[in-house]
Design a protein around this motif. Structure first.
Motif, short mmCIF file in Angstrom:
data_model
loop_
_atom_site.label_atom_id
_atom_site.label_comp_id
_atom_site.label_asym_id
_atom_site.label_seq_id
_atom_site.Cartn_x
_atom_site.Cartn_y
_atom_site.Cartn_z
N PHE A 146 -12.85 -19.89 15.17
CA PHE A 146 -12.24 -18.77 14.46
C PHE A 146 -12.46 -17.49 15.25
CE2 PHE A 146 -13.24 -22.02 11.41
CZ PHE A 146 -12.20 -22.00 10.49
N GLU A 147 -11.43 -16.67 15.31
CA GLU A 147 -11.57 -15.36 15.93
C GLU A 147 -12.29 -14.43 14.96
OE1 GLU A 147 -10.87 -14.15 18.96
OE2 GLU A 147 -10.42 -16.23 19.53
N PRO A 148 -13.27 -13.67 15.43
CA PRO A 148 -13.93 -12.70 14.55
C PRO A 148 -12.91 -11.69 14.02
CG PRO A 148 -15.15 -12.98 16.61
CD PRO A 148 -13.83 -13.67 16.80
N TYR A 149 -13.14 -11.22 12.81
CA TYR A 149 -12.26 -10.21 12.25
C TYR A 149 -12.31 -8.95 13.09
CZ TYR A 149 -11.85 -12.96 7.92
OH TYR A 149 -11.59 -13.93 6.99
N THR B 295 -15.07 -12.92 2.23
CA THR B 295 -15.82 -13.39 3.39
C THR B 295 -15.48 -12.53 4.60
OG1 THR B 295 -16.13 -15.68 2.68
CG2 THR B 295 -15.95 -15.30 5.04
N LEU B 296 -16.50 -12.21 5.38
CA LEU B 296 -16.33 -11.49 6.63
C LEU B 296 -16.69 -12.42 7.77
CD1 LEU B 296 -18.06 -8.06 5.79
CD2 LEU B 296 -15.63 -8.63 5.61
N LEU B 297 -15.71 -12.83 8.54
CA LEU B 297 -15.98 -13.63 9.74
C LEU B 297 -16.28 -12.66 10.88
CD1 LEU B 297 -13.32 -16.51 9.59
CD2 LEU B 297 -15.69 -16.52 8.78
N ILE B 298 -17.55 -12.30 10.99
CA ILE B 298 -17.97 -11.32 11.98
C ILE B 298 -19.25 -11.81 12.65
CG2 ILE B 298 -16.92 -9.33 10.83
CD1 ILE B 298 -19.68 -8.67 9.64
N PRO B 299 -19.50 -11.39 13.88
CA PRO B 299 -20.76 -11.76 14.54
C PRO B 299 -21.93 -10.98 13.94
CG PRO B 299 -19.49 -10.30 15.94
CD PRO B 299 -18.61 -10.63 14.78
#
Length: 462
Positions: free
Chosen positions: A17-20, A188-192
């Motif tokens: 998944f690409e980070p937001y 949800t936050l797809l973040i590093p």
């Protein structure tokens, strides 16, 4: 770490998944703030209706989400099903009890009249947007035990989940939306991990909760302290499992194996240090080692599997270094089960029991996150208490004794957030959960947990 599903049984990357982007995160922050402005005005009946619906959906999805969790982080499928069922139970518990847990508190009139009040009360009001930074080991339960009380209190949530369970994280967002919660109630936050501090510093975020490593807790606490924002931290644990002469040693040994290897040994509340009185040490050691050596290692999607792989390659490396350090410094391997051939290139680690542990060994002070147990021989009750407290952590503890005086001694002196007698540590919606020392602060679950992210507001009426 990439945001990806990597099957720990095979090492195969299944989805990435690409980070937001910063713009996508901003959009979600704005939506959370806008949603809270309206959602906080809903009543408990409406929130409870939505939470019950979410629990029903989770029950219907149990097999699907269980297989997803097993695929993402390797827990045995039977344990994953149980985790999903436990989450639905907790959701219903808070849906039914939140009104009583957050009911207005009324001091006796005689207690406030001398202050010039005709009436006074305490009202619990939601804080706002709560950021949850959650780990991979119980990817559903860790989130639900934050989300169920937080949403029932009128807060809204932002989830930064571990980067190796992104599909579980996205499922949770879909679950609450599908139940009818407004879009901004749970996102949800797809973040590093590196961008968590930016989100936490955003003025629209009111508070944060984190379950994870001591290092992660320090980082979040430092930022939150700088911003003067409320936090709850549930960090590592190296829980003692104490066995005294009055114990049922056979039962203690059986329970000890489950307590150590639950979730493939990757649990903060797993018993890790087994402290046994010298009068029953040999009896316990023999039974415990025999049962540890007999554990079935295999594909976590198979019903008969008792031990699956560790969740990450780094986790296996870290655990191996702890064990190698102990053996190099003189520890004895009571057993180290051979991993069966043909399991593939996954991150397997053999169930291991070490004895002869000394203070010079890293494993004496650090958390072993995997199926590795350490055995200690206690010379007396006092020595057992001393060994139990000889750890920087203080999450939970297990003590096996039928003597009331010994039980009271541990209740008085053990430095831990919980004490479980003649059984193993477990979390339950009705009981507060959390630790002391380097295991963190604050409490999850029960009335204590739902009030952590509330403003206890004093209302004084002349």
């Amino acid at each position: 770490m990439a945001i990806a599903t990597v099957n720990p049984a095979t090492g195969q990357t299944l989805r990435t998944f690409e980070p937001y982007t910063a713009a996508a995160v901003e959009q979600r922050l704005a939506r959370a703030e806008q949603t809270f402005a309206q959602y906080r005005l809903t009543d408990f009946a409406r929130r409870g209706e939505l939470m019950h619906r979410a629990a029903e959906l989770l029950d219907a999805d149990q097999e699907t989400i269980a297989r997803l969790m097993t695929t993402e982080m390797g827990k045995p499928l039977t344990a994953a099903r149980a985790e999903a069922a436990k989450c639905a139970k907790a959701m219903r518990w808070y849906a039914d009890r939140a009104p009583a847990l957050l009911a207005d508190e009324h001091p006796a009139p005689t207690d406030v009249t001398d202050a010039g009040a005709s009436r006074a009360l305490v009202r619990y009001r939601p804080l706002g947007v709560v950021l949850a930074v959650m780990p991979w080991n119980f990817p559903l339960w860790q989130v639900i035990r934050f989300a169920a009380p937080a949403l029932m209190a009128g807060n809204v949530g932002l989830l930064k989940h571990a980067s190796n369970v992104p599909q579980t994280a996205l499922y949770l967002e879909d679950l609450f939306r599908g139940a009818g919660f407004p879009d901004g109630c749970f996102q949800t936050l797809l973040i590093p991990s590196a961008t968590v501090s930016d989100v936490l510093r955003d003025p629209r975020v009111a508070a944060a909760t984190l379950t994870g490593s001591e290092g992660a807790g320090r980082s979040v606490a430092a930022v939150a302290g700088d911003e003067v924002k409320k936090t709850v931290l549930e960090l590592g644990g190296s829980d003692p499992f104490v066995v005294l002469p009055s114990a049922n040693v056979a039962a203690a040994a059986r329970t000890a194996v489950t307590a150590r290897v639950q979730n493939n040994g990757q649990s903060c509340i797993a018993a890790k240090r087994f402290i046994v009185h010298e009068q029953v040490y040999e009896e316990f050691r023999a039974a415990f080692v025999q049962r540890m050596a007999a554990l079935r290692i295999g594909d976590p999607l198979q019903e008969s599997t008792e031990i699956g792989p560790l969740a990450t390659a780094q986790g296996r490396e870290d655990l191996g270094e702890l064990v190698a350090d102990a053996l190099d410094l003189g520890a004895r391997a009571e057993c180290q089960v051979a991993v069966p051939a043909g399991l593939g290139e996954g991150w397997w680690y053999p169930p291991t029991v070490l004895s002869g542990i000394t203070e010079q060994m890293r494993i004496h002070h650090e958390e072993a996150f995997g199926p590795v147990a350490t055995l200690y021989r206690a010379e007396s009750l006092d020595h057992a208490v001393e060994l139990a407290n000889d750890s920087p952590f203080g999450l939970s503890s297990n003590v096996w004794t039928t003597e009331p005086a010994e039980q009271e001694r541990f209740v008085r002196d053990i430095q831990a957030g919980g004490i479980f007698f003649n059984g193993m540590t477990a979390s339950h919606p009705a009981l507060p959960f959390g630790g002391v020392r380097r295991s963190g602060y604050g409490r999850e679950l029960s009335g204590h947990g739902i009030r952590e992210f509330c403003n206890a507001t004093t209302v004084w009426i002349a």
